[in-house]
Structure formats: C-alpha cells, structure tokens
Design a protein around this motif. Structure first.
Motif, PDB file in Angstrom:
ATOM      1  N   ALA A  23     -28.520 -33.246  11.421  1.00 43.02           N
ATOM      2  CA  ALA A  23     -28.547 -32.318  12.563  1.00 43.02           C
ATOM      3  C   ALA A  23     -27.502 -32.702  13.601  1.00 43.02           C
ATOM      4  CB  ALA A  23     -29.941 -32.289  13.187  1.00 43.02           C
ATOM      5  N   ARG A  24     -27.280 -33.993  13.778  1.00 43.69           N
ATOM      6  CA  ARG A  24     -26.294 -34.452  14.757  1.00 43.69           C
ATOM      7  C   ARG A  24     -24.870 -34.086  14.374  1.00 43.69           C
ATOM      8  NH1 ARG A  24     -28.630 -40.513  16.136  1.00 43.69           N
ATOM      9  NH2 ARG A  24     -29.980 -39.844  17.853  1.00 43.69           N
ATOM     10  N   THR A  25     -24.610 -33.848  13.092  1.00 40.30           N
ATOM     11  CA  THR A  25     -23.249 -33.514  12.679  1.00 40.30           C
ATOM     12  C   THR A  25     -22.911 -32.046  12.892  1.00 40.30           C
ATOM     13  OG1 THR A  25     -23.809 -33.054  10.378  1.00 40.30           O
ATOM     14  CG2 THR A  25     -23.249 -35.344  10.930  1.00 40.30           C
ATOM     15  N   LEU A  26     -23.892 -31.226  13.188  1.00 44.22           N
ATOM     16  CA  LEU A  26     -23.638 -29.803  13.424  1.00 44.22           C
ATOM     17  C   LEU A  26     -22.940 -29.615  14.766  1.00 44.22           C
ATOM     18  CD1 LEU A  26     -27.119 -28.452  12.292  1.00 44.22           C
ATOM     19  CD2 LEU A  26     -24.961 -28.241  11.028  1.00 44.22           C
ATOM     20  N   ALA A  27     -21.906 -28.770  14.794  1.00 43.65           N
ATOM     21  CA  ALA A  27     -21.189 -28.505  16.038  1.00 43.65           C
ATOM     22  C   ALA A  27     -22.100 -27.823  17.053  1.00 43.65           C
ATOM     23  CB  ALA A  27     -19.952 -27.648  15.767  1.00 43.65           C
ATOM     24  N   ASP A  28     -22.970 -26.933  16.581  1.00 41.08           N
ATOM     25  CA  ASP A  28     -23.895 -26.199  17.453  1.00 41.08           C
ATOM     26  C   ASP A  28     -25.288 -26.252  16.828  1.00 41.08           C
ATOM     27  OD1 ASP A  28     -25.255 -24.458  19.142  1.00 41.08           O
ATOM     28  OD2 ASP A  28     -24.165 -22.662  18.469  1.00 41.08           O
ATOM     29  N   PRO A  29     -26.010 -27.345  17.029  1.00 40.14           N
ATOM     30  CA  PRO A  29     -27.331 -27.465  16.401  1.00 40.14           C
ATOM     31  C   PRO A  29     -28.276 -26.320  16.786  1.00 40.14           C
ATOM     32  CG  PRO A  29     -26.666 -29.567  17.339  1.00 40.14           C
ATOM     33  CD  PRO A  29     -25.668 -28.553  17.795  1.00 40.14           C
ATOM     34  N   ALA A  30     -28.298 -25.933  18.034  1.00 44.31           N
ATOM     35  CA  ALA A  30     -29.200 -24.859  18.461  1.00 44.31           C
ATOM     36  C   ALA A  30     -28.860 -23.546  17.762  1.00 44.31           C
ATOM     37  CB  ALA A  30     -29.144 -24.685  19.982  1.00 44.31           C
ATOM     38  N   GLY A  31     -27.579 -23.238  17.641  1.00 44.63           N
ATOM     39  CA  GLY A  31     -27.159 -22.019  16.953  1.00 44.63           C
ATOM     40  C   GLY A  31     -27.503 -22.047  15.475  1.00 44.63           C
ATOM     41  N   ALA A  32     -27.307 -23.204  14.841  1.00 41.89           N
ATOM     42  CA  ALA A  32     -27.624 -23.329  13.415  1.00 41.89           C
ATOM     43  C   ALA A  32     -29.120 -23.173  13.180  1.00 41.89           C
ATOM     44  CB  ALA A  32     -27.136 -24.679  12.878  1.00 41.89           C
ATOM     45  N   PHE A  33     -29.936 -23.770  14.044  1.00 41.91           N
ATOM     46  CA  PHE A  33     -31.384 -23.657  13.879  1.00 41.91           C
ATOM     47  C   PHE A  33     -31.853 -22.227  14.128  1.00 41.91           C
ATOM     48  CE2 PHE A  33     -31.188 -28.013  13.317  1.00 41.91           C
ATOM     49  CZ  PHE A  33     -32.428 -28.549  13.051  1.00 41.91           C
ATOM     50  N   TYR A  42     -40.091 -22.299   8.130  1.00 39.47           N
ATOM     51  CA  TYR A  42     -40.170 -23.520   8.922  1.00 39.47           C
ATOM     52  C   TYR A  42     -38.797 -24.191   8.963  1.00 39.47           C
ATOM     53  CZ  TYR A  42     -45.158 -23.002   7.959  1.00 39.47           C
ATOM     54  OH  TYR A  42     -46.434 -22.529   7.846  1.00 39.47           O
ATOM     55  N   VAL A  43     -38.432 -24.700  10.136  1.00 40.78           N
ATOM     56  CA  VAL A  43     -37.183 -25.436  10.306  1.00 40.78           C
ATOM     57  C   VAL A  43     -37.490 -26.642  11.185  1.00 40.78           C
ATOM     58  CG1 VAL A  43     -34.795 -25.366  11.123  1.00 40.78           C
ATOM     59  CG2 VAL A  43     -35.855 -23.283  10.221  1.00 40.78           C
ATOM     60  N   GLY A  44     -37.026 -27.816  10.754  1.00 45.58           N
ATOM     61  CA  GLY A  44     -37.311 -28.989  11.555  1.00 45.58           C
ATOM     62  C   GLY A  44     -36.352 -30.132  11.342  1.00 45.58           C
ATOM     63  N   VAL A  45     -36.580 -31.176  12.129  1.00 45.05           N
ATOM     64  CA  VAL A  45     -35.769 -32.394  12.108  1.00 45.05           C
ATOM     65  C   VAL A  45     -36.710 -33.579  11.979  1.00 45.05           C
ATOM     66  CG1 VAL A  45     -34.123 -33.814  13.389  1.00 45.05           C
ATOM     67  CG2 VAL A  45     -34.146 -31.350  13.740  1.00 45.05           C
ATOM     68  N   ILE A  46     -36.318 -34.547  11.156  1.00 42.80           N
ATOM     69  CA  ILE A  46     -37.107 -35.777  11.032  1.00 42.80           C
ATOM     70  C   ILE A  46     -36.195 -36.991  11.074  1.00 42.80           C
ATOM     71  CG2 ILE A  46     -38.932 -34.690   9.682  1.00 42.80           C
ATOM     72  CD1 ILE A  46     -37.768 -36.331   7.254  1.00 42.80           C
ATOM     73  N   ALA A  47     -36.775 -38.107  11.390  1.00 38.98           N
ATOM     74  CA  ALA A  47     -36.116 -39.415  11.334  1.00 38.98           C
ATOM     75  C   ALA A  47     -37.207 -40.465  11.409  1.00 38.98           C
ATOM     76  CB  ALA A  47     -35.127 -39.588  12.482  1.00 38.98           C
ATOM     77  N   HIS A  60     -31.028 -30.265  22.899  1.00 38.56           N
ATOM     78  CA  HIS A  60     -30.361 -29.085  22.344  1.00 38.56           C
ATOM     79  C   HIS A  60     -31.200 -27.809  22.438  1.00 38.56           C
ATOM     80  CE1 HIS A  60     -26.865 -31.240  20.910  1.00 38.56           C
ATOM     81  NE2 HIS A  60     -27.689 -32.208  20.555  1.00 38.56           N
ATOM     82  N   GLY A  61     -32.379 -27.902  23.007  1.00 41.85           N
ATOM     83  CA  GLY A  61     -33.225 -26.718  23.148  1.00 41.85           C
ATOM     84  C   GLY A  61     -33.701 -26.166  21.809  1.00 41.85           C
ATOM     85  N   ILE A  62     -33.986 -27.062  20.889  1.00 44.89           N
ATOM     86  CA  ILE A  62     -34.413 -26.680  19.540  1.00 44.89           C
ATOM     87  C   ILE A  62     -35.927 -26.823  19.440  1.00 44.89           C
ATOM     88  CG2 ILE A  62     -34.339 -27.371  17.108  1.00 44.89           C
ATOM     89  CD1 ILE A  62     -31.499 -28.422  17.657  1.00 44.89           C
ATOM     90  N   GLU A  63     -36.551 -25.853  18.787  1.00 45.17           N
ATOM     91  CA  GLU A  63     -37.975 -25.971  18.490  1.00 45.17           C
ATOM     92  C   GLU A  63     -38.110 -26.639  17.123  1.00 45.17           C
ATOM     93  OE1 GLU A  63     -41.863 -23.231  17.463  1.00 45.17           O
ATOM     94  OE2 GLU A  63     -40.062 -22.273  18.216  1.00 45.17           O
ATOM     95  N   ASN A  64     -38.777 -27.772  17.094  1.00 47.18           N
ATOM     96  CA  ASN A  64     -39.050 -28.458  15.840  1.00 47.18           C
ATOM     97  C   ASN A  64     -40.399 -27.950  15.343  1.00 47.18           C
ATOM     98  OD1 ASN A  64     -39.015 -30.180  13.684  1.00 47.18           O
ATOM     99  ND2 ASN A  64     -38.964 -32.063  14.881  1.00 47.18           N
ATOM    100  N   ALA A 119     -24.091 -21.663   4.866  1.00 46.05           N
ATOM    101  CA  ALA A 119     -24.688 -20.896   5.968  1.00 46.05           C
ATOM    102  C   ALA A 119     -23.657 -20.427   6.989  1.00 46.05           C
ATOM    103  CB  ALA A 119     -25.751 -21.749   6.664  1.00 46.05           C
ATOM    104  N   GLY A 120     -22.435 -20.932   6.904  1.00 45.76           N
ATOM    105  CA  GLY A 120     -21.411 -20.545   7.867  1.00 45.76           C
ATOM    106  C   GLY A 120     -21.510 -21.295   9.193  1.00 45.76           C
ATOM    107  N   TRP A 121     -22.074 -22.491   9.159  1.00 44.79           N
ATOM    108  CA  TRP A 121     -22.174 -23.309  10.368  1.00 44.79           C
ATOM    109  C   TRP A 121     -20.978 -24.238  10.435  1.00 44.79           C
ATOM    110  CZ3 TRP A 121     -27.473 -25.092   8.263  1.00 44.79           C
ATOM    111  CH2 TRP A 121     -28.423 -24.072   8.405  1.00 44.79           C
ATOM    112  N   GLU A 122     -20.559 -24.553  11.645  1.00 43.56           N
ATOM    113  CA  GLU A 122     -19.461 -25.499  11.826  1.00 43.56           C
ATOM    114  C   GLU A 122     -20.011 -26.902  12.011  1.00 43.56           C
ATOM    115  OE1 GLU A 122     -16.314 -24.574  14.550  1.00 43.56           O
ATOM    116  OE2 GLU A 122     -16.759 -22.432  14.392  1.00 43.56           O
TER     117      GLU A 122
END
Length: 148
Positions: A23-33, A42-47, A60-64, A119-122
């Motif tokens: 997720a950190r490598t995405l140029a725009d994580p919020a846009g990709a999510f 469902y879309v989420g992030v784990i570590a 990033h204003g993302i809903e996990n 997906a066309g994400w940068e």
C-alpha cells in the motif's frame, strides 16, 4: 477478526488485501482504494504492526474493512478468509515471504506492480519514503535491500 458491516452493501465478489509495504508503494493510496471498492466487496491493509496500519489508513483517509487484532499477518489472512464470504481472495504484496503467506493461506498472490498495472494505478517513487515508521522500519528496509 471481523469484516466491517458497511462493506456488506458492496456486491463485489473479491476480497482485496494489501500488505502495508504494498500500500505504501502506491502513488495515491486513497484513490487506489476508492477505485478497488467499485469492484471489491472488501478492501484492506494488514501488517504485523497494527499501529502502523492504523496510522497509514488514518493519514491517507482510507477505510480499512478489517478490524485488526494484535496478530501477525499469517493469522490475520486466515481469519479474514474465514470471515469474508467472497469467492475470490487476492493478496497484494511485495516480497517472497508475502507470496509464501498467500500460497499457504490459499489467497491469490499479486505483486503490487502487477496489481497496479492491471488496475491502472500509479506507483510512487520507490526511493521516497511514504512515511517514517521509526528506527525498526528503517533497519528492516536496509536489511531487505541488503538481502536482495
């Protein structure tokens, strides 16, 4: 681990799970999510570091869609798979360890580069740190680079 109820309204047949490093490598994580939510239930992030995930999604204003516990990624992916009723589970990661985890827990594995391309994400500048995770994350980064 539970999936958040607000996700039940989405009709997608896919559970999409990113490692924090992916997720950190995405140029725009919020846009990709936001984009992924159009075709995923469902879309989420784990570590392994749940505090770092909380900080990342808040920044990033993302809903996990997943309420993380103090488990490692292995336990979390197994619990998410059991808690979600989708026919497809896709795990987006960055390392051989992530691929092994996906294989062992019966998730489809995609590298973040492959997922972004499809997906066309940068992707962001790989040399730029998206956030400082402290001394431990910096040491991990040096060790990973050295191991390659």
């Amino acid at each position: 681990m539970t999936a958040r109820q607000s996700s039940e309204d989405r009709k997608g047949e896919l559970t999409l799970l990113f490692t924090l490093s992916a997720a950190r490598t995405l140029a725009d994580p919020a846009g990709a999510f936001e984009d992924a939510r159009r075709w995923s239930r469902y879309v989420g992030v784990i570590a392994n570091d749940t505090d770092a995930v909380d900080e990342f999604v808040r920044r990033h204003g993302i809903e996990n869609d997943f309420e993380l516990r103090e488990w490692d990624k292995w336990g979390t992916t197994e619990a998410i798979r059991e808690a979600t009723g989708t026919p497809r589970h896709v795990f987006v990661g960055t390392s051989r360890e992530d691929r092994r985890l996906a294989d062992a827990t019966e998730w489809e594995f995609r590298t973040v580069a492959d997922a972004a391309e499809k997906a066309g994400w940068e992707l962001g500048d790989p040399g730029r740190r998206h956030e400082s995770g402290g001394i431990i994350d910096r040491i991990r980064g040096v060790l990973k680079a050295w191991a390659r």
